[in-house]
Scaffold this motif. Structure first.
Motif: not given
Length: 686
Positions: A32-42, A95-100, A267-273, A278-283
């Motif tokens: 039910v707690d739909d969420q995901f965390v990507y600390s990098g996308f490999a 939440s997500f981290v980006f660069g251009i 990286g990015c993270s998402f949480r429903m409800g 959720p926190a990403m592992d910045i390191a």
């Protein structure tokens, strides 16, 4: 009889069943707690299309520097945004981290969009200013069911962008519900706002949260490593239950136009409800690539005796300073330019005239460059310098010859093109400076220092531009077709006289492409329908655009505008309908408050309809236009027709490419949109 052993076994079974039951409840809660965390996308298994890819280091690369491309990346499974099919959208946080990265330090080609959408199929979306999210027909349409947050690096008037470095909350299109200059608030007793540059080549983090109880959307931005600001960058109130479907996909969209730009998500993270992502592992996040490697001094790599180290270092410093000074003013010159010497400006002079192209001297930003005000020190002459990106060598010689030739044009209603300068990857065009800016700012702007033009001024501007076009078409030594007549290309001098600018710039596009290719250069709403068939500009295609210009100036409306019911209407058909009802006076700009010459205004409106006729042979030439405006010859009556000009244009172009035809679908298009297949379209928008 009571059996202690049996009782003990029953107790153990009960406890085991209870444990299994609790484990099942935990599993359901996890689902039910739909969420995901990507600390990098490999190895993330994202759904990708277009130019999007995941690099070996785990970077999500949405665009790779290629021009006019789009890329999308989505979490592979849809998320459940509603508890019940007809329920309200739940709270969520992302939440997500980006660069251009951009090949140019002060400009980029479009940005990144975080998007929640009912589908991952964006095959009909366009690149360039549409960011791979929508197209000219469906932009803003309620059926899109899209919620998005844009990080935009190019200002587009058609989307009412506030600047070329902003964050916006978008609903179903790219006209932002709310937008703000990129930056973040630093807390404390004396709270202050810190600006951020989206194309700074530095990683930044974005936080987005939606509170279902209050319908509040918060967006925050900060450099990577800085905690989420206590005060969001902006807040907006909107009930997303009317937008987001029961299940929807979460991901990113990006696109390029005519600049070499690269868009990354680390990286990015998402949480429903919840309103906390959720926190990403910045390191563990991958790092942005270095587009231009650091230059290493060979001198510093040589181990010298201590006694000579100071001398060598001093000499090396002097050499570096001299090279930097020389490189600062480096120009690109070729042998064939010798004959054009008097028309070429030294870059050093232009650099000093504009105070190093200082942002305080910025006059405007267009889709293909920036325009700066300058003062030549030797003669104290005011100039406007347009910096145009141009990486191709093909056709440059022909275009420079064109610039020099056009520099000999002498007419009081043309902005004089004084000359040029060339650097690697860049072309600088030097014009007379027009102190009162472009006409469109006076027609549509709301600044206190730029009041609405009165009718006498508008009529004088119309006659002046007509005179300038007649000079280009018939009175100079050869025919010059302008190819992009519109209010933003009409500049006003110190006496509010209209001067036509940016003539001939589209020729660089012609010189740099395959002569057998088909392309259309111009601005939607001003493009004559026959260009969809022939792609050949002529004086009568200029007349068509001039007709739209006449209606625009008289009505105070853009070529495609929105009526009170939210429908997009083509100005020429709107005026045509007033003409049929014999109510032309009702089409005149209401900001004039009735203070105008009704005979002149009706003459201009009827002449605008004649010039904008979809059939070429029905349009007058510019000499006839001047005769009508000066009342030397009476204006012929328009032929009555029950069809709109749009319908006639479509009949004339029946069977042509659907993309070109769609540009005339006035019910679903945006006035300032440009379409051009070539990478060197130097359409002037500034």
């Amino acid at each position: 009889q009571h059996n202690p052993l049996m009782s003990r076994m029953k107790l153990i079974c009960f406890l085991l069943l209870g444990a299994v039951g609790l484990g099942a409840l935990d599993l359901v809660a996890s689902l039910v707690d739909d969420q995901f965390v990507y600390s990098g996308f490999a190895g993330a298994g994202l759904t990708l299309d277009g130019s999007a890819t995941v690099t070996p280091s785990g970077l999500l690369e949405l665009t790779n520097g290629s021009l006019q491309l789009k890329g999308h990346a989505f979490h592979p499974t849809p998320l459940r945004f509603r508890e019940l099919p007809n329920g309200t959208v739940r709270s969520f946080a992302a939440s997500f981290v980006f660069g251009i990265l951009s090949a140019y330090p002060d400009m980029s080609a479009h940005g990144i969009v975080f998007v929640v959408a009912p589908t991952t199929d964006f095959s009909t979306a366009l690149a360039s200013q549409y960011l791979g999210l929508v197209n000219v027909q469906n932009n803003g349409h309620e059926s899109n069911r899209i919620f998005a947050v844009e990080l935009d690096t190019l200002q587009q008037d058609e989307f009412r962008d506030i600047n070329d470095n902003h964050v916006g909350v978008d609903i179903n299109g790219l006209v932002s519900l709310q937008s703000s200059n990129a930056g973040y608030y630093v807390g404390g007793d004396k709270e202050r706002f810190e600006n951020l540059t989206l194309i700074s080549h530095e990683a930044m983090q974005v936080w987005i949260d939606y509170d279902a109880g209050t319908n509040r959307i918060n967006v925050a931005l900060a450099p990577l490593g800085v905690a989420k600001p206590a005060r969001p960058l902006m807040s907006a109130t909107y009930n997303l239950s009317s937008v987001i479907t029961s299940t929807a996909y979460v991901g990113f969209s990006s696109a390029t136009g005519s600049f070499d730009s690269r868009h990354y998500v680390l990286g990015c993270s998402f949480r429903m409800g919840s309103t906390t992502a959720p926190a990403m592992d910045i390191a563990k996040l991958p790092t942005l690539p270095r587009e231009i490697p650091k230059v290493r001094s060979k001198v510093l790599q040589i181990v010298l005796p201590i006694t000579s180290a100071a001398v060598v270092l001093a000499l090396g410093t002097v050499v570096v300073l001299l090279l930097r000074r020389r490189r600062r003013y480096t120009e690109l010159r070729e042998d064939w330019e010798v004959e054009f010497g008097p028309h070429r400006f030294p870059f050093k002079d232009l650099h000093h005239a504009t105070q190093g192209f200082n942002s305080k001297n910025l006059l405007g930003v267009g889709g293909f460059g920036r325009v700066y005000r300058g003062v030549l020190p030797d003669c104290n002459m005011e100039i406007a310098v347009k910096r145009v990106s141009h990486d191709s060598r093909q056709g440059v010689k022909e275009f420079i010859a064109e610039v020099v030739s056009l520099g000999r044009l002498q007419h009081c209603n043309l902005v004089r093109l004084l000359g040029y300068c060339r650097r690697k990857g860049e072309l600088l065009l030097v014009y007379e400076h027009m102190p009162n800016g472009s006409l469109d700012k006076h027609l549509y702007g709301h600044q206190d220092d730029k009041p609405t033009l009165n009718w006498a001024q508008r009529f004088q501007i119309i006659k002046g531009i007509a005179s300038g076009l007649l000079y280009l078409h018939e009175e100079w030594e050869r025919v010059v077709v302008h190819r992009d007549i519109k209010a933003s290309n009409v500049l006003l001098d110190d006496k509010m006289n209209g001067r036509l600018g940016d003539f001939g710039l589209a020729r660089l596009y012609d010189h740099g492409t395959d002569p057998q290719s088909t392309h259309v250069v111009g601005t939607i709403g001003y493009i004559a329908p026959e260009l969809g068939r022939t792609s050949k500009a002529s004086p009568l295609t200029d007349v068509f655009a001039f007709g739209t210009f006449l209606l625009e100036v008289t009505c105070g409306r853009r070529p495609i505008f929105q009526d009170p019911r939210g429908n997009q209407v083509m100005l020429v058909d709107w005026v045509l309908e007033h003409w049929r009802r014999e109510s032309l006076a009702d089409a005149v700009d209401t900001k004039l408050r009735g203070d105008y010459n009704i005979d002149e205004a009706c003459l201009v409106l009827q002449l605008g309809l004649s010039c904008s006729h979809p059939f070429v042979n029905a349009r007058p030439n510019m000499r006839q236009v001047m005769q009508y405006l000066s009342n030397e010859v009476p204006l012929p009556q328009l032929m009555s027709t029950k069809m709109s000009f749009h319908t006639l244009a479509m009949m004339q172009n029946e069977g042509f490419d659907s993309y070109i035809q769609s540009s005339y679908s006035f019910s679903k298009m945006s006035e300032n949109s440009h379409f051009d297949e070539g990478p060197l379209d130097l359409h002037p928008t500034a």
